[in-house]
Design a protein around this motif. Structure first.
Motif, PDB file in Angstrom:
ATOM      1  N   ALA A  41      55.307  49.058  12.841  1.00 36.25           N
ATOM      2  CA  ALA A  41      54.213  48.459  12.006  1.00 36.25           C
ATOM      3  C   ALA A  41      52.671  48.739  12.861  1.00 36.25           C
ATOM      4  O   ALA A  41      52.759  48.458  14.272  1.00 36.25           O
ATOM      5  N   ASN A  42      51.718  49.198  12.124  1.00 33.59           N
ATOM      6  CA  ASN A  42      50.559  49.248  12.850  1.00 33.59           C
ATOM      7  C   ASN A  42      50.352  50.398  14.203  1.00 33.59           C
ATOM      8  O   ASN A  42      49.901  50.135  15.060  1.00 33.59           O
ATOM      9  N   LEU A  43      51.288  51.302  13.972  1.00 35.45           N
ATOM     10  CA  LEU A  43      51.353  52.356  15.027  1.00 35.45           C
ATOM     11  C   LEU A  43      50.069  53.050  15.360  1.00 35.45           C
ATOM     12  O   LEU A  43      49.579  53.337  16.264  1.00 35.45           O
ATOM     13  N   TYR A  44      49.204  52.889  14.127  1.00 33.33           N
ATOM     14  CA  TYR A  44      48.082  53.728  13.883  1.00 33.33           C
ATOM     15  C   TYR A  44      46.888  53.223  15.171  1.00 33.33           C
ATOM     16  O   TYR A  44      46.107  53.850  15.397  1.00 33.33           O
ATOM     17  N   ARG A  45      47.200  51.866  15.342  1.00 31.42           N
ATOM     18  CA  ARG A  45      46.130  51.170  16.182  1.00 31.42           C
ATOM     19  C   ARG A  45      46.004  51.989  17.615  1.00 31.42           C
ATOM     20  O   ARG A  45      44.919  52.267  17.816  1.00 31.42           O
ATOM     21  N   HIS A  46      47.062  52.356  18.134  1.00 29.57           N
ATOM     22  CA  HIS A  46      46.867  52.817  19.421  1.00 29.57           C
ATOM     23  C   HIS A  46      47.220  54.353  19.618  1.00 29.57           C
ATOM     24  O   HIS A  46      47.092  54.999  20.803  1.00 29.57           O
ATOM     25  N   ASN A  47      48.030  54.717  18.750  1.00 26.61           N
ATOM     26  CA  ASN A  47      48.596  56.231  18.599  1.00 26.61           C
ATOM     27  C   ASN A  47      48.157  56.890  17.618  1.00 26.61           C
ATOM     28  O   ASN A  47      48.770  57.150  16.505  1.00 26.61           O
ATOM     29  N   LYS A  48      46.804  57.168  17.466  1.00 31.88           N
ATOM     30  CA  LYS A  48      46.177  57.974  16.355  1.00 31.88           C
ATOM     31  C   LYS A  48      47.123  59.239  15.887  1.00 31.88           C
ATOM     32  O   LYS A  48      47.285  59.471  14.877  1.00 31.88           O
ATOM     33  N   THR A  49      46.982  60.233  16.769  1.00 33.19           N
ATOM     34  CA  THR A  49      47.805  61.564  16.646  1.00 33.19           C
ATOM     35  C   THR A  49      49.185  61.378  16.247  1.00 33.19           C
ATOM     36  O   THR A  49      49.480  61.792  15.372  1.00 33.19           O
ATOM     37  N   LEU A  50      49.993  60.557  17.136  1.00 32.93           N
ATOM     38  CA  LEU A  50      51.390  60.599  16.620  1.00 32.93           C
ATOM     39  C   LEU A  50      51.261  59.952  15.042  1.00 32.93           C
ATOM     40  O   LEU A  50      52.089  60.425  14.409  1.00 32.93           O
ATOM     41  N   SER A  51      50.546  58.973  14.827  1.00 32.74           N
ATOM     42  CA  SER A  51      50.764  58.275  13.325  1.00 32.74           C
ATOM     43  C   SER A  51      50.294  59.512  12.351  1.00 32.74           C
ATOM     44  O   SER A  51      50.985  59.764  11.534  1.00 32.74           O
ATOM     45  N   TRP A  52      49.433  60.481  12.607  1.00 33.78           N
ATOM     46  CA  TRP A  52      48.885  61.336  11.727  1.00 33.78           C
ATOM     47  C   TRP A  52      50.130  62.674  11.287  1.00 33.78           C
ATOM     48  O   TRP A  52      50.526  62.686  10.434  1.00 33.78           O
ATOM     49  N   ILE A  53      50.763  62.641  12.684  1.00 30.22           N
ATOM     50  CA  ILE A  53      51.624  63.902  12.761  1.00 30.22           C
ATOM     51  C   ILE A  53      52.853  63.144  11.728  1.00 30.22           C
ATOM     52  O   ILE A  53      53.246  63.893  10.987  1.00 30.22           O
ATOM     53  N   LEU A  54      53.220  61.984  12.209  1.00 30.92           N
ATOM     54  CA  LEU A  54      54.349  61.386  11.440  1.00 30.92           C
ATOM     55  C   LEU A  54      54.054  61.258  10.061  1.00 30.92           C
ATOM     56  O   LEU A  54      54.924  61.552   9.102  1.00 30.92           O
ATOM     57  N   ALA A  55      52.947  60.938   9.856  1.00 34.69           N
ATOM     58  CA  ALA A  55      52.559  60.761   8.271  1.00 34.69           C
ATOM     59  C   ALA A  55      52.533  62.148   7.478  1.00 34.69           C
ATOM     60  O   ALA A  55      53.081  62.125   6.564  1.00 34.69           O
ATOM     61  N   ILE A  56      52.217  63.195   8.198  1.00 37.29           N
ATOM     62  CA  ILE A  56      52.322  64.479   7.689  1.00 37.29           C
ATOM     63  C   ILE A  56      53.581  64.968   7.151  1.00 37.29           C
ATOM     64  O   ILE A  56      53.984  65.368   6.261  1.00 37.29           O
ATOM     65  N   ALA A  57      54.471  64.542   8.453  1.00 32.25           N
ATOM     66  CA  ALA A  57      55.932  64.873   8.433  1.00 32.25           C
ATOM     67  C   ALA A  57      56.494  64.161   7.012  1.00 32.25           C
ATOM     68  O   ALA A  57      57.349  64.999   6.475  1.00 32.25           O
ATOM     69  N   VAL A  58      56.183  62.975   6.869  1.00 32.08           N
ATOM     70  CA  VAL A  58      56.759  62.053   5.955  1.00 32.08           C
ATOM     71  C   VAL A  58      56.340  62.735   4.323  1.00 32.08           C
ATOM     72  O   VAL A  58      57.079  62.791   3.564  1.00 32.08           O
TER      73      VAL A  58
END
Lengths: 470, 104
Positions: A352-369
């Motif tokens: 939950a709310n991974l995007y708040r502190h880890n913007k790059t990881l969140s985007w990569i995970l989002a693209i992968a999903v």
């Protein structure tokens, strides 16, 4: 003549040299020095480059027991690429591990087995390669040595894979009894659709269905994926599965070509069962590794839809999808693995709310999903589109519609992760994680691959041009 | 001299295979399950050797396959026993019913 042997056999020789290096490195050392991991990453890159050279050579060795060609080299290169990416992602886990050299030994032995299996021209090599590919993996699954789940997973894996090989062997023994030959090229000429041949086909197919975890045989998958260390899970779900699918395609399209009608029916039933079961179980998962396990079962269902097309397009689309699958699944496992080794968090609620502190990881995970779900700009969309097109070439539109509707169901659970990452503002989220060079490089390659392999049409064109026409 | 017909041997090997399968599904002890798997692999060996001797005596493909199966079964058993030992260390039991941390 001798140079020919070396050049045709170069990928296996490279792996054997790497294995020798690791054994010698291990001698007299209680634990590996810190420089082993970068060395292994460079050596695996070299391994990939050696595979890419002379990519269009073809020929047979050892009286036809070993054969290679442009398509087989491409398949091996996809596996090499995946292993290189996994090795870079495992950096965080192996850095502290006392037995890092052994992990590499087991994984590379298994890769060597897969190469032999892909190149086999004889049932004996196929079987030896298959066992070489699965037995070390069961040991690798146990590599979180003190974890209860890891040993339970290894136990489940070795029992189910031994059972699967017993079924496969019974099938091969009947094939031998019926045809008197074990050569892959000779068998199809002597097969006719008699009941005993159909029984044999079912035995061999169930053996492989176990290995690719198609539905009636999928029960081991989720437990093994959850219990194993993340790098091994990534290896199981990408490399091992891709190799097994490549071999299954070769077997169905060449050895069992006379049974096309039966195998088409089997594929239709199994693929629908696999997609629906994978989706239904993925809906209710809380652990993200189990979630990825069931999502990979559903993906196998789509691959079976593609295989059921029985054409050059089908063959090419399966290989293209697996290339895309390597990138998207490894991007997801890379992020999940890094978060799991750094914080120990593995449930979807933790994201939950991974995007708040880890913007790059969140985007990569989002693209992968998105790529796994098959949303248009990513390569996953093209992969699934080609698979469904290939399946539709048989004219069974009801079957394709059910498969396509299941993609909609899968959006629900894939988007749950997106919702957790971006849209749960009340949570504080996981604290900022820094990525070292190797995992970062691996994640960027995966992201680039997910975006490029869909948009660059030449990749699919190339795979299509070297696929055998049916 | 009367020889044993092939069908008798096939009956034996099939019976052995399914006894092994039954053992694998009903027994809960890991060592016994491993023995059941060995039973299945050995029935396949009987198949190969019998087909080789009765139907295709000219070539030795079947015999060689049986040799390879024996070798690989030994390797498999070695890894499986290592895993069982580790299972005993973590769970204090080699009964599969005690190893149920993960479900569904």
């Amino acid at each position: 003549m001798l140079t020919d042997t070396f050049l045709l056999f170069r990928q296996e020789i490279m792996l054997a040299l790497l294995l020798f290096f690791l054994v010698l490195y291990k001698l007299g050392r209680a634990r590996p020095a810190a420089h082993l991991l970068p060395i292994m990453n460079w050596l695996l890159l070299l391994n990939l480059v050696v595979g890419l050279l002379f990519y269009d050579w073809q020929g047979v060795l050892f009286n036809g027991m070993y054969r290679t060609g442009e398509l087989i080299v491409l398949e091996k290169n996809i596996l090499n690429l995946a292993v290189w990416l996994i090795s870079m992602q495992a950096y965080g886990w192996l850095r502290q591990h006392r037995h890092a050299a052994e992990v590499y030994l087991l994984l590379l032995t298994s890769l060597l087995g897969m190469f032999l299996m892909l190149s086999s021209g004889h049932m004996l090599i196929l079987y030896v390669g298959l066992e070489m590919a699965t037995i070390p993996l069961a040991a690798a699954v146990n590599f979180a040595l003190s974890s209860k789940r890891s040993s339970e997973a290894a136990m489940k894996m070795i029992v189910s894979s031994a059972f699967a090989s017993a079924l496969l062997l019974l099938g091969i023994s009947f094939l031998y009894g019926i045809t008197g030959s074990l050569w892959l090229a000779e068998i199809p000429g002597m097969l006719h659709a008699t009941p005993v041949v159909l029984f044999t086909f079912l035995l061999v197919f169930s053996g492989f269905a176990f290995k690719v975890s198609a539905v009636p045989f999928h029960l081991w998958t989720a437990d093994v994926y959850e219990g194993a260390p993340v790098a091994v899970t990534a290896y199981l779900s990408v490399v091992s599965k891709a190799a097994m699918v490549f071999v299954l395609v070769t077997l169905l399209y060449s050895v069992f070509a006379p049974l096309e009608k039966t195998s088409h029916a089997v594929l239709v039933v199994l693929s629908l069962l696999t997609i629906i079961t994978g989706n239904l179980f993925a809906l209710r998962q809380q652990n993200i590794k189990r979630f990825l396990a069931f999502s990979s079962i559903a993906q196998i269902g789509f691959i079976l839809v593609g295989i059921s097309g029985y054409s050059q397009t089908a063959n090419a689309s399966v290989i293209f999808f697996l290339l895309v699958y390597v990138f998207s699944n490894l991007a997801a496992f890379g992020v999940v693995g890094w978060i799991s080794t750094q914080t120990g968090k593995e449930t979807i609620a933790d994201y939950a709310n991974l995007y708040r502190h880890n913007k790059t990881l969140s985007w990569i995970l989002a693209i992968a999903v998105f790529s796994l779900a098959g949303v248009p700009p990513t390569a996953g969309f093209f992969g699934k589109f080609f698979l469904l097109t290939a399946g539709a070439s048989k004219g069974d539109y009801l079957f394709i519609s059910v498969a396509a509707l299941n993609m909609v169901v899968s959006f629900y659970y894939y988007l749950r992760i997106i919702k957790a990452i971006f849209m749960e503002p009340g949570e504080t989220g996981i604290a900022a994680l820094s990525l070292p060079f190797w995992p970062q490089l691996s994640l960027w390659i995966c992201t680039g691959g997910m975006l490029a392999s869909g948009l660059l049409g030449v990749i699919y064109q190339y795979i299509y041009s070297i696929s055998p026409s049916h | 001299m009367n020889t044993v017909p092939l069908s008798h041997i096939l009956f034996l090997s099939t019976a052995l295979f399914f006894i092994g399968m039954y053992g694998l599904f009903t027994r809960r002890n890991m060592i016994t399950m491993l023995m059941a798997i060995e039973l299945m692999l050995n029935s396949v060996n009987i198949n190969f050797v019998a087909f080789n001797k009765y139907l295709y005596p000219g070539k030795l493909d079947g015999l060689f396959f049986a040799l390879f199966i024996i070798t690989i079964a030994a390797a498999e058993a070695a890894v499986a026993i290592a895993i069982i030992i580790n299972l005993y260390r973590t769970h204090r039991s080699i009964d599969v019913d005690d190893a149920t941390d993960m479900k569904y």
